[in-house]
Design an enzyme around this catalytic site. Structure first.
Site, PDB file in Angstrom:
ATOM      1  N   GLU A   1       0.860  -1.248  -0.030  1.00 57.34           N
ATOM      2  CA  GLU A   1      -0.038  -0.075   0.260  1.00 57.34           C
ATOM      3  C   GLU A   1       0.752   1.285  -0.062  1.00 57.34           C
ATOM      4  O   GLU A   1       0.521   2.293   0.821  1.00 57.34           O
ATOM      5  CB  GLU A   1      -0.801  -0.021   1.367  1.00 57.34           C
TER       6      GLU A   1
ATOM      7  N   GLU B   1      -6.921  -6.992  -1.836  1.00 56.18           N
ATOM      8  CA  GLU B   1      -7.735  -7.105  -0.506  1.00 56.18           C
ATOM      9  C   GLU B   1      -9.089  -6.720  -0.866  1.00 56.18           C
ATOM     10  O   GLU B   1      -9.624  -5.615  -1.097  1.00 56.18           O
ATOM     11  CB  GLU B   1      -7.144  -5.892   0.441  1.00 56.18           C
TER      12      GLU B   1
END
Length: 622
Positions: free
Chosen positions: A186, A270
């Site tokens: 991320e 995710e």
């Protein structure tokens, strides 16, 4: 005689199957990205994955939880690797003991017929303390976390090489189950928040991590993981960009195509079936129907996905991290990492699990196995707490560190737990006590009597105080978890990190600091029993069991603290909620005698017993 031949045949058959499986497990395979698809041994393959972290589950339960994933219809398990979980002290590495045996976890996944996606970071986030970074990195003043900074990259290289020694032989090309490895994590969101750093510098850092992974022996395919609108900062050359939390298939394809030469494969790395939870905030629930509906969208459109989380587990000990927002300087994560996931914290089937499993059976070509039996759950008669010890009595066996001003945990060479800050006053003083540098929670005492609490979560940094002549001011300060996400991750020291002020004047001179890391259960046998309202107190007791099973400790009626059972730190409890129970795995209990020790920091209500229940209480705010 017939039974003898039947049993002999069964044993021979099982032995032969075991030999065949073992041979297949060592067989080398290929996994690659080609022509916009994932190819396993040259055949197009869809990834249906679930995230589950070995560190959050007792080792004894790994296989059960992996069977649960397989029986839900998935073919892959993904896991972060937490650097600080294995690098337990400077220069000390542990990949073997208890839950830290990552290689065994990966091998067990393979034995259960699952691929493995490895997410080594070095940054993990994951609501884990400091996002997975070792706390002592902050002691090197030349080191800049998560940046194109040579001291930091040198530290990352050591970690990556140590990790590679354990798992590079378990990649699919070597006969193992690891099919993909993530680069960083991320990073696009971090780039978006740190606009004070040039984009080119960010990209150099991301590329350096990918290079280190390759040089250490990780073969790929590599991938990155970001929100679709953050690919510019997070994507890196030679790694497949995957999306987090993207439900719109067209948006997913558009973003991936832009950074991957106009073709797939397309993956949501995710896919959130639940969400994280903080102390003093409502527990988050997401409906089974909504998650099943989105899952079907992915299946119909042949989108690869990874449920984050399929099973959350527990933030045992001091492993939970924290977030922050405009309203709260810190939002500590609760001990339970249930996450409202398809498999509950204790490994139970939920309606969400059933809905997804039925859907998967309709779409996948491989067999969906039977659901394994639930691990037994028990309750224990009220545990009598036979001894109480005043925490302050432990001071006589602790040599304090003395300094003219309070020192941080890091300056005291302590990562977790508590520090008692003590200062004697030779003159009376009264007025407003201010501790703007509190990290994170403190109970405040004058001559041993509690006079108030300070709480970073509530942005409460001051209280009125009256200190008489020749009196002692003490603050018992707790680290409630370092921030694991966002730009503030670079400001993550704990304890008291700025001057203590009374009536606008800095209080200096002979601060004594007593280190209370609680890295192991304290021995209370040599201390005189005491229990006074408002004083931090250690409660202990024992109980006998004829049969073991999972159980939940009922902490309603208690204040704030931690619990050890048979030496295992089960994590924090806090009456603020929403979590009011602590999960105690049955594999940590003994047939026969068991020991419990509780540190109760507030101790506003004197306790005599500890109760249990057979169900978690995760949605009860004070």
């Amino acid at each position: 005689m017939i039974h003898f031949f039947k049993n002999t045949f069964k044993i021979a058959l099982l032995l032969s199957l075991s030999i065949v499986f073992s041979a297949n497990a060592q067989q080398k395979h290929s996994f690659e990205i080609k022509d916009g698809q994932f190819l396993y041994d040259g055949k197009p393959t869809q990834i249906h994955s679930g995230e589950m972290h070995y560190a959050r589950i007792p080792k004894e339960y790994w296989r059960h939880r992996l069977k649960m994933i397989k029986a839900m219809g998935l073919n892959t398990v993904a896991t972060y690797v937490f650097w600080n979980y294995h690098n337990t002290a400077p220069g000390v590495w542990d990949f073997k003991t208890d839950n830290r045996n990552l290689a065994e976890y990966i091998k067990t996944a393979q034995e259960e017929g699952l691929f493995v996606i490895l997410r080594p970071g070095p940054y993990a986030c994951a609501e884990w303390e400091f996002g997975g970074y070792p706390w002592w990195l902050q002691k090197n003043k030349n080191l800049v976390i998560r940046a194109n900074n040579q001291p930091f990259l040198d530290s990352c290289r050591v970690y990556i090489n140590k990790l590679a020694e354990q798992v590079k032989g378990l990649q699919v090309s070597k006969g193992g189950p690891i099919i993909m490895t993530q680069v960083e994590n991320e990073f696009g969101s971090y780039v978006d928040q740190r606009k004070d750093i040039a984009l080119e510098e960010h990209k150099k850092y991301n590329a350096a991590i990918k290079k280190q992974l390759g040089e250490a022996g990780f073969e790929g395919p590599f991938f990155t993981s970001d929100g679709t609108w953050l690919f510019q900062g997070g994507a890196t050359a030679g790694a497949l960009p995957t999306a987090n939390g993207e439900g719109n298939v067209e948006n997913l394809k558009k973003a991936v195509d832009q950074y991957n030469g106009g073709k797939g494969p397309y993956m949501v790395a995710e896919f959130y079936p639940g969400w994280l939870d903080h102390w003093a905030e409502p527990f988050t629930r997401i409906s089974a129907a909504d998650i099943a509906k989105q899952t079907e969208v992915y299946l119909k459109n042949k989108i690869n996905f990874n449920f984050y989380m399929v099973h959350g587990g527990t933030n045992f000990g001091f492993t939970s991290g924290a977030n922050y927002n405009e309203e709260h300087d810190i939002q500590p994560d609760i001990t339970s990492y249930d996450y409202d996931a398809p498999v509950s914290e204790a490994g139970w089937v939920t309606p969400k699990y059933t809905a997804i499993r039925e859907l998967m059976r309709q779409y996948v070509q491989y067999p969906v196995l039977n659901v394994p039996a639930q691990i037994p759950v028990i309750t224990i008669p009220a545990i009598q707490l036979s001894k109480t010890v005043d925490l302050f009595d432990l001071k006589k066996d602790i040599k304090p560190v003395t300094n003219s001003t309070p020192l941080s945990f890091e300056d005291l060479n302590q990562g977790h737990g508590y520090v008692l800050y003590s200062k004697r006053f030779t003159q009376p003083v009264q007025g407003k006590l201010q501790v703007k540098g509190l990290r994170d929670y403190a109970t405040v005492y004058v001559n041993g009597k509690k006079v108030g609490e300070l709480n970073r979560q509530e942005n409460k940094y001051e209280l009125d105080i009256q200190i008489p002549f020749n009196a002692t001011l003490e603050l018992l300060v707790e680290n409630m978890g370092r921030i694991n996400y966002g730009a503030e991750i670079v400001h993550n020291t704990k304890g008291i990190i700025s001057p203590v002020i009374i009536n606008g004047f800095e209080i200096t001179g002979d601060w004594n600091m007593y280190k209370l890391p609680f890295d192991k259960v304290p021995d209370l046998t040599k201390y005189t029993p005491k229990n006074k309202e408002g004083k931090p107190t250690l409660y202990s007791g024992s109980f006998d069991l004829k049969q073991t099973g999972d159980v939940f400790l009922d902490m309603r009626g208690w204040g704030k603290g931690i619990v050890f059972v048979n030496g295992h730190n089960l994590g924090r409890y806090w009456k603020a909620g929403p979590q009011q129970t602590l999960y105690l795995p049955g594999c940590w209990l003994n047939k026969g005698k068991n020991e419990v020790v509780i540190l109760e920091q507030q101790n506003d209500v004197l306790q005599k017993e500890l109760k249990t229940t057979d169900k978690p209480i995760l949605e009860e705010l004070q």
